[in-house]
Enzyme design. Structure first.
Site, PDB file in Angstrom:
ATOM      1  N   LYS A 167       0.843  -1.211   0.000  1.00 27.80           N
ATOM      2  CA  LYS A 167       0.000   0.000   0.000  1.00 27.80           C
ATOM      3  C   LYS A 167       0.872   1.253   0.000  1.00 27.80           C
ATOM      4  O   LYS A 167       2.064   1.184   0.330  1.00 27.80           O
ATOM      5  CB  LYS A 167      -0.944  -0.029   1.205  1.00 27.80           C
ATOM      6  N   ARG A 169     -11.650  -0.316  13.939  1.00 30.70           N
ATOM      7  CA  ARG A 169     -11.459   0.559  12.794  1.00 30.70           C
ATOM      8  C   ARG A 169     -12.208  -0.088  11.637  1.00 30.70           C
ATOM      9  O   ARG A 169     -13.333   0.267  11.355  1.00 30.70           O
ATOM     10  CB  ARG A 169      -9.934   0.642  12.531  1.00 30.70           C
ATOM     11  N   TYR A 178      13.723  31.493   6.433  1.00 32.91           N
ATOM     12  CA  TYR A 178      12.457  32.114   6.864  1.00 32.91           C
ATOM     13  C   TYR A 178      12.393  32.207   8.390  1.00 32.91           C
ATOM     14  O   TYR A 178      12.827  31.299   9.094  1.00 32.91           O
ATOM     15  CB  TYR A 178      11.279  31.250   6.419  1.00 32.91           C
ATOM     16  N   MET A 181       9.880  25.002   1.301  1.00 31.65           N
ATOM     17  CA  MET A 181       9.158  24.074   0.435  1.00 31.65           C
ATOM     18  C   MET A 181      10.111  23.232  -0.416  1.00 31.65           C
ATOM     19  O   MET A 181       9.950  22.020  -0.544  1.00 31.65           O
ATOM     20  CB  MET A 181       8.213  24.854  -0.493  1.00 31.65           C
TER      21      MET A 181
END
Ligand SMILES: *Cc1c(COP(=O)(O)O)cnc(C)c1O
Length: 379
Positions: free
Chosen positions: A48, A146, A268, A316
């Site tokens: 997955k 779940r 930053y 980023m």
């Protein structure tokens, strides 16, 4: 390396190298841990989230060649993509059978993990419509609360096997809550609930153990092991030495190096200030690539045998590191620093980021140039 990957890595800001041989060796090791009991325990692979960030459509066929014959994913889209490269073997979809998706499961030969009676009824109705037996996995909730059949639904199924008419029961499964903590009594409670259920459904193969569950011992092995994390090198034994091989290495390139005076800030928010005249290198990855902002002033990278502190906020697309103590020839523009790998594993980085290695791996960036190697590792 193919000419395309060669070109991609030459110009890449960051390069993720996945060692398929190490993943295969980890799979063999887990399979053999199951076989040590003397019972014929099989070992699946959980692929997955793009095989925990390593690339499901490349890892899947490699493990199939190694002898892996059963695969788990979460979403049907993941299963359809995997079916294109793993044509033969069962692919189980953990998230279950969403209403209306029956024709897709049937068309691609996928097996839903049925998580409640409603899904079982829908799948049985599909078998009737298509007039052929369909494979099914039954997931019993033994404490996760779940997904999975509730105790009442499990009871209803056990007392009326006719509910399975038209279906071939491929597997009974449940999922452990705290397998990484062997001392926790919840493990034993789940084991005994699962055992009782398996006894009511004689003849069907059963599966309980994820990666850490395998290390809880043979009682937890049943017929099929279901590892994900450990295949990719995540430590299934937190607090103990990692028995698995590292499978991923991440390198990022130095884009620019600058000298700053003492008492200057970097990045930053002016979140780091130099205590001395410093050399600051800016490298080509950031939080958009899964390098978490929580790593601020808290981790390091490796460069030519030096441990290099990450300084200031994670941007980023950029990260700044303090290379003042690295000789200049080793820390120039274009040099590759090791962000993840043998010196700093996903488990280590996770600790620095206050998360777990699963999140580090599944967040691995889509912008990295990817290189697949296949190193031979001892059996
Ligand atoms: C993710 C998952 C696994 C694999 O767990 P790991 O801890 O990564 O080995 C096994 N079974 C189920 C149901 C899962 O969701």
């Amino acid at each position: 390396m193919s000419p395309q990957t060669d070109q991609a890595t030459r110009r890449a800001g960051a390069i993720l190298t996945v060692d398929l041989g190490a993943i295969a060796a980890n799979w063999r090791g887990l399979r053999d841990a199951g076989r040590a009991d003397g019972k014929p325990v099989d070992c699946a692979a959980v692929l997955k989230a793009d095989a925990y960030g390593t690339g499901a459509t490349i890892v899947g066929p490699r493990l199939a060649r190694e002898g892996c014959r059963q695969f788990f994913v979460a979403h049907i889209e993941e299963a359809i993509a995997l079916r294109g490269v793993v044509p033969e073997h069962p692919i189980y979809v953990l998230n279950g059978l969403l209403p209306g998706s029956e024709p897709d499961f049937a068309e691609y030969g996928l097996t839903p993990v049925l998580n409640h009676l409603g899904q079982l009824n829908a799948w049985r109705a599909a078998a009737q419509r298509y007039n052929r037996p369909l494979d099914a996995v039954i997931h019993i909730d033994t404490g996760m609360h779940r997904l999975g059949f509730s105790p009442e639904e499990a009871q209803a199924l056990a007392s009326d096997r006719g509910r399975l008419r038209g279906l071939r029961l491929a597997l009974l499964m449940s999922h452990l809550v705290v397998s990484e903590d062997p001392a926790n009594p919840i493990n034993g409670e789940q084991l005994s609930r699962f055992r009782s259920f398996v006894r009511t459904m004689p003849g069907a193969p059963a599966s309980l153990a994820n990666s850490s569950g395998i290390f809880l011992g043979p009682d937890y092995h049943f017929d099929l092991l279901r590892p994900g994390a450990a295949l990719y090198g995540i430590n299934p034994l937190p607090g103990q030495p990692n028995p698995m091989l590292t499978t991923v290495t991440l390198h990022a390139r130095i884009l620019q190096v600058r000298r700053i005076d003492a008492l200057q800030t970097v990045g930053y928010g002016a979140a780091w200030r130099s205590a001395r005249p410093s050399r600051v290198a800016t490298i080509a990855l950031g939080y958009a690539d899964g390098y978490f902002r929580t790593l601020i002033n808290r981790t390091h990278v490796h460069l030519g045998g030096h441990k290099v502190p990450v300084i200031g906020r994670i941007s980023m697309d950029l990260v700044t590191v303090d290379v003042t103590d690295v000789p200049e020839p080793e820390s120039q523009t274009g040099a590759l620093v090791e962000v993840l790998g043998p010196h700093l594993t996903a488990d280590d980085l996770a600790e620095h980021a206050r998360t777990n290695a699963y999140e580090v791996m599944t967040a691995l960036g889509r912008r990295y140039a990817r290189v697949y190697t296949d190193t031979e590792h001892a059996p």
